[in-house]
Design an enzyme around this catalytic site. Structure first.
Site, PDB file in Angstrom:
ATOM      1  N   CYS A  17       0.832  -1.202   0.000  1.00  0.00           N
ATOM      2  CA  CYS A  17       0.000   0.000   0.000  1.00  0.00           C
ATOM      3  C   CYS A  17       0.871   1.259   0.000  1.00  0.00           C
ATOM      4  CB  CYS A  17      -0.991  -0.031   1.162  1.00  0.00           C
ATOM      5  SG  CYS A  17      -2.267   1.234   1.017  1.00  0.00           S
ATOM      6  N   HIS A  47      -3.594  -5.045   1.655  1.00  0.00           N
ATOM      7  CA  HIS A  47      -2.809  -5.301   2.868  1.00  0.00           C
ATOM      8  C   HIS A  47      -2.726  -6.784   3.193  1.00  0.00           C
ATOM      9  CE1 HIS A  47      -2.202  -1.148   4.142  1.00  0.00           C
ATOM     10  NE2 HIS A  47      -3.399  -0.925   3.611  1.00  0.00           N
ATOM     11  N   GLU A  72      -0.827  -8.211   5.161  1.00  0.00           N
ATOM     12  CA  GLU A  72      -0.541  -8.419   6.587  1.00  0.00           C
ATOM     13  C   GLU A  72      -1.814  -8.383   7.432  1.00  0.00           C
ATOM     14  OE1 GLU A  72      -0.300  -5.704   4.972  1.00  0.00           O
ATOM     15  OE2 GLU A  72      -0.465  -3.911   6.223  1.00  0.00           O
TER      16      GLU A  72
END
Lengths: 316, 197
Positions: free
Chosen positions: B83, B180, B182
């Site tokens: 991002c 994202h 994560e």
């Protein structure tokens, strides 16, 4: 992965389309995670917002008056004007937040229609409902709320807050209350953990009852050792060293209210607080950040008891 | 072997956790550490996390790490930009409403980016995406005030798209995602990244 514990999959704020979902706990809490290690700055104009962005702020919070000005002005403090919010949205590329009064869901709907990125249901403004906060699961955009204890933080999370901040004592330039609040939260988290580690579930249930928080959230905190949402420091942070101190106490990031634009050196101070928040582990870097500001230019502030204790306004 | 997560601003901890969780499925052993400033020279791979690209860019131009990261990538260090990390890797950035941003960039990946391309936070979303090119058929993409790639330069491959917009790119050992990984709880993309080491 971040915690989505306590998520309400049928909440009205969650919008499902054929191939996507908006307003999920993951997306709302996730946005707060992107602010970590950063500084959210209070601004009252597009010009201040540009200074904040240029200095490296991760978001700006739009108000009509800084908290220190709210104190001086007295009277009723309300949500910011629609016009200034639009100007700030046009001026910067970082997220734009705005405050609504505690329990004033119509102000929150106005802010939602203004398409701000996050709403702060804030004790800096005059509370509208002495009994109840907003039920925040009804909204697609995330909310941040203040807390002085673990019980208060978890009550706000139960209501749908996607981010927590300490209340501190806004507009005073005195960091003592913010320190007190984050330590109170940390102490209770440690207590909950120790009960869980001892296998004392009844103790955990009693602790949940006495702090007035739902047991499932207290259990989640005891398991993970932290709040299920990001926790920032707010309320009295005025210098780079204040920011570093709050980060070292385990806060995920910093809100600076009056500290920057009520000082005599806002641009330099904004850069310095950003540096100290990012590099709080590095004492030499924090010293460099302190060197970027002039202590004679720090907001005068209020050292003793302020006339108005904003942290005690409204339901807790 | 050391894998660094750039510790300027953003969800550093979440990326540390994701990379650590991906070590076993990737069959790799590595120390996964926070890095900032001159320490970015001392890692074998770097993850640039999600966050605010303007804040990260200013901090990293201030401490000199922006230039160090660029020269390490040019000498072949694998990098994953998430991002804001993808924004920093790019050569040119515009904002969907504010226009040209003029923000500090690493500029090691020949792509142009539109920031906040899907709208403000109210429009942030989760959606299923596919990255067949790197063997990931279905992935929950978490898009938060997300950018997209408006131009891919020579040798840059779009590896995921959504509604005709490129949302993940790869060039050699450079990987960038508008979403994202994560946050999704699925470590297959981080495992693919570790496989580039």
């Amino acid at each position: 992965m971040i915690s989505t514990h306590g998520n309400r999959p049928d909440a009205p704020g969650l919008v499902r389309t054929a191939d996507s979902v908006r307003g999920s706990a993951l997306v709302k809490r996730g946005m707060a995670h992107m602010l970590k290690g950063g500084v959210v700055m209070d601004v009252t104009s597009a010009e201040q917002a540009r200074i904040a962005e240029e200095a490296g702020a991760v978001a700006v919070m739009v108000l009509d008056k800084l908290p220190s000005e709210v104190r001086r002005a007295g009277g009723v403090a309300r949500t910011a004007g629609v016009g200034v919010i639009e100007e700030v949205k046009k001026a910067v590329t970082i997220p734009v937040m705005a405050k609504c009064r505690i329990g004033h869901w119509a102000e929150a709907r106005v802010l939602e229609q203004s398409d701000v990125d996050m709403i702060d249901e804030s004790e800096v403004l005059t509370p509208a409902d002495p009994k109840a906060h907003i039920w925040k699961w009804d909204y697609t955009i995330p909310f941040v709320c203040g807390a002085r204890s673990l019980g208060e933080a978890l009550r706000r999370v139960e209501e749908g807050a996607s981010m927590i901040r300490t209340k501190g004592e806004p507009g005073t330039g005195n960091v003592a209350e913010a320190i007190t609040h984050v330590k109170a939260v940390n102490d209770m988290i440690r207590h909950a953990r120790s009960l869980r580690d001892a296998g004392d579930m009844q103790g955990l249930a009693l602790a949940a009852r006495s702090m007035g928080a739902p047991l499932h959230l207290v259990e989640e905190v005891a398991r993970s050792g932290r709040l299920p949402v990001v926790n920032f420091a707010a309320g009295g942070i005025a210098t780079p060293a204040d920011a570093a101190q709050m980060m070292s106490l385990g806060c995920d990031g910093i809100f600076v209210g009056s500290g920057i634009f009520d000082s005599s050196d806002p641009a330099a101070r904004a850069r310095a607080v950003v540096l100290a928040t990012s590099s709080w582990r590095d004492h030499a870097a924090v010293r460099r950040a302190q060197g970027m500001v002039d202590e004679r230019g720090s907001m005068g502030g209020i050292g003793g008891e302020p006339d108005l204790r904003m942290q005690e306004q409204g339901p807790q | 072997m050391r894998v660094g997560v750039l510790d300027a601003q953003g969800d550093v901890y979440e990326n540390l956790r994701a990379v650590r969780s991906a070590l076993k499925p990737a069959g790799k052993k590595a120390d996964v550490v926070r890095v900032s400033g001159a320490a970015v020279k001392d890692v074998d791979a770097l993850v640039i996390p999600g966050g605010e690209s303007t804040a990260m860019g200013r901090l990293c131009s201030g401490d000199g790490s922006l230039d160090l990261i660029r020269s390490r990538i040019e000498s072949g260090m694998p990098v994953l930009g998430v991002c804001a990390g993808l924004v920093l890797l790019s050569k040119g950035v515009t904002d969907s409403t504010a226009g040209s941003t003029g923000q500090p960039l690493v500029g090691a990946l020949d792509v142009d980016i539109v920031r906040n391309a899907f709208g403000r936070q109210s429009q942030s979303f989760e959606a299923a995406i596919s990255m067949e090119e790197i063997g990931i058929k279905r992935y929950n993409g978490v898009f938060i005030r997300a950018p997209y790639v408006s131009r891919t330069g020579d040798g840059v491959k779009g590896i995921a798209s959504l509604g005709g917009r490129v949302v993940a790119v790869k060039k050699g050992a450079i990987l960038g995602t508008a979403f994202h990984p994560e946050l999704s709880g699925d470590h297959s993309l981080h495992a693919h990244f570790l496989g580039l080491l």
